[in-house]
Design a protein around this motif. Structure first.
Motif, PDB file in Angstrom:
ATOM      1  N   ASP A 151      26.098  -8.732 -37.772  1.00 35.09           N
ATOM      2  CA  ASP A 151      26.253  -9.645 -36.639  1.00 35.09           C
ATOM      3  C   ASP A 151      24.973  -9.793 -35.832  1.00 35.09           C
ATOM      4  O   ASP A 151      24.651 -10.899 -35.359  1.00 35.09           O
ATOM      5  CB  ASP A 151      27.391  -9.180 -35.725  1.00 35.09           C
ATOM      6  CG  ASP A 151      28.770  -9.443 -36.321  1.00 35.09           C
ATOM      7  OD1 ASP A 151      28.834 -10.040 -37.420  1.00 35.09           O
ATOM      8  OD2 ASP A 151      29.768  -9.059 -35.699  1.00 35.09           O
ATOM      9  N   ASP A 152      24.225  -8.720 -35.648  1.00 31.44           N
ATOM     10  CA  ASP A 152      22.985  -8.801 -34.868  1.00 31.44           C
ATOM     11  C   ASP A 152      21.970  -9.704 -35.563  1.00 31.44           C
ATOM     12  O   ASP A 152      21.254 -10.477 -34.905  1.00 31.44           O
ATOM     13  CB  ASP A 152      22.383  -7.410 -34.654  1.00 31.44           C
ATOM     14  CG  ASP A 152      23.154  -6.595 -33.623  1.00 31.44           C
ATOM     15  OD1 ASP A 152      23.931  -7.201 -32.844  1.00 31.44           O
ATOM     16  OD2 ASP A 152      22.986  -5.363 -33.589  1.00 31.44           O
ATOM     17  N   ARG A 155      23.084 -13.268 -35.010  1.00 29.55           N
ATOM     18  CA  ARG A 155      22.755 -13.708 -33.654  1.00 29.55           C
ATOM     19  C   ARG A 155      21.271 -14.070 -33.534  1.00 29.55           C
ATOM     20  O   ARG A 155      20.909 -15.064 -32.886  1.00 29.55           O
ATOM     21  CB  ARG A 155      23.100 -12.615 -32.642  1.00 29.55           C
ATOM     22  CG  ARG A 155      24.598 -12.400 -32.431  1.00 29.55           C
ATOM     23  CD  ARG A 155      24.846 -11.294 -31.405  1.00 29.55           C
ATOM     24  NE  ARG A 155      26.252 -10.985 -31.266  1.00 29.55           N
ATOM     25  CZ  ARG A 155      27.092 -11.650 -30.487  1.00 29.55           C
ATOM     26  NH1 ARG A 155      26.646 -12.677 -29.779  1.00 29.55           N
ATOM     27  NH2 ARG A 155      28.364 -11.304 -30.414  1.00 29.55           N
ATOM     28  N   LYS A 159      19.797 -17.705 -32.547  1.00 29.02           N
ATOM     29  CA  LYS A 159      18.956 -17.817 -31.356  1.00 29.02           C
ATOM     30  C   LYS A 159      17.652 -18.539 -31.668  1.00 29.02           C
ATOM     31  O   LYS A 159      17.178 -19.367 -30.886  1.00 29.02           O
ATOM     32  CB  LYS A 159      18.665 -16.422 -30.789  1.00 29.02           C
ATOM     33  CG  LYS A 159      17.832 -16.440 -29.517  1.00 29.02           C
ATOM     34  CD  LYS A 159      17.631 -15.033 -28.968  1.00 29.02           C
ATOM     35  CE  LYS A 159      16.799 -15.052 -27.695  1.00 29.02           C
ATOM     36  NZ  LYS A 159      16.581 -13.672 -27.152  1.00 29.02           N
ATOM     37  N   VAL A 174      27.947 -19.165 -31.264  1.00 26.75           N
ATOM     38  CA  VAL A 174      27.749 -18.010 -32.125  1.00 26.75           C
ATOM     39  C   VAL A 174      29.012 -17.164 -32.212  1.00 26.75           C
ATOM     40  O   VAL A 174      29.307 -16.564 -33.268  1.00 26.75           O
ATOM     41  CB  VAL A 174      26.544 -17.170 -31.642  1.00 26.75           C
ATOM     42  CG1 VAL A 174      26.834 -16.501 -30.304  1.00 26.75           C
ATOM     43  CG2 VAL A 174      26.168 -16.114 -32.682  1.00 26.75           C
TER      44      VAL A 174
END
Length: 250
Positions: A151-152, A155, A159, A174
């Motif tokens: 997930d990071d 993201r 971004k 998101v």
């Protein structure tokens, strides 16, 4: 800064770190960007950049920014061609089995890159140019690729690349994307249901254990590629994806 991998050559890894930073920033970066992101000493960055400039893998603009150099184009084209070569026979097999256009795509920085395609025999068919890059959240192959990432990382991609909504069906936040990725991981395939282009539906699956995150798909008019088509198409896609993966490891 990326930690040195076991058995890696530090100077080589640092060179690739700088190239990847430039790519993440859209192909160009100021010295301050390279320093902040790599956490390398400035003398080290200058030394590595001199090598890249000399070899043609980087250029310096009049505004002092560094950009990716023309010699990388040849490497990228060769790499994309090789990836596509491994997939073309499988994509043709998929077209024979489904009569819909088949694509293979890979992760390319923060975008999805189409590297191979086999066209449907139908007069009304989908066409995506090989070499095209697209936002990941609005394509079947892109979402199948994102489902392989944590997930990071997702993201971070969103971004940097943003989340434009080509149609009213496109995912726009998101958080909604992360929920959708959980669904994809659970069922094993992604769906682009008019998210890139209205009237078009796509089913895509990840290519397992591939050198870079990748996916294969079939797509066509939603009147023909109905939701029921997934029952037969997804197992075929998964079989083809396994063979593509095995061809690279053999």
């Amino acid at each position: 800064m990326t930690q040195q991998s076991a058995g890696g050559v530090q100077s080589v890894e640092r060179v690739f770190d700088l190239l990847e930073i430039m790519a993440e920033l859209g192909g160009s970066a100021a010295l301050s960007d390279l320093s902040a992101r790599s956490e390398l000493p400035l003398p080290t960055i200058h030394r590595l950049l001199r090598t890249l400039l000399t070899k043609g893998y980087a250029r310096q603009l009049p505004n002092r920014k560094y950009v990716l150099g023309p010699r990388l184009i040849h490497l990228g084209e060769a790499a994309g061609s090789q990836l596509g070569a491994n997939a073309r026979s499988e994509l043709s097999w998929l077209v024979g089995a489904t009569e819909e256009t088949a694509n293979m795509a890979v992760l390319d920085g923060d975008y999805v890159l189409y590297v191979a395609q086999a066209p449907s025999p139908h007069q009304m068919r989908m066409f995506t140019e090989v070499g095209r890059r697209a936002h990941m959240h609005a394509t079947g192959v892109g979402k199948a690729i994102l489902s392989q990432l944590d997930d990071d990382t997702v993201r971070g991609i969103v971004k940097r690349a943003g989340m434009p909504t080509p149609t009213s069906h496109s995912i726009g936040t998101v958080e909604d994307l992360l929920v959708e990725l959980d669904r994809i991981r659970e069922r094993g395939y992604s769906i682009d249901d008019g998210e890139q282009e209205l009237g078009v539906r796509c089913f895509a699956v990840p290519v397992p254990d591939f050198p870079t995150p990748a996916a294969v798909s079939i797509s066509g008019p939603d009147a023909r590629v109905t939701m029921d088509v997934a029952k037969t198409a997804v197992p075929l896609l998964q079989e083809s994806a396994r063979r593509i993966s095995e061809s690279v490891r053999d």
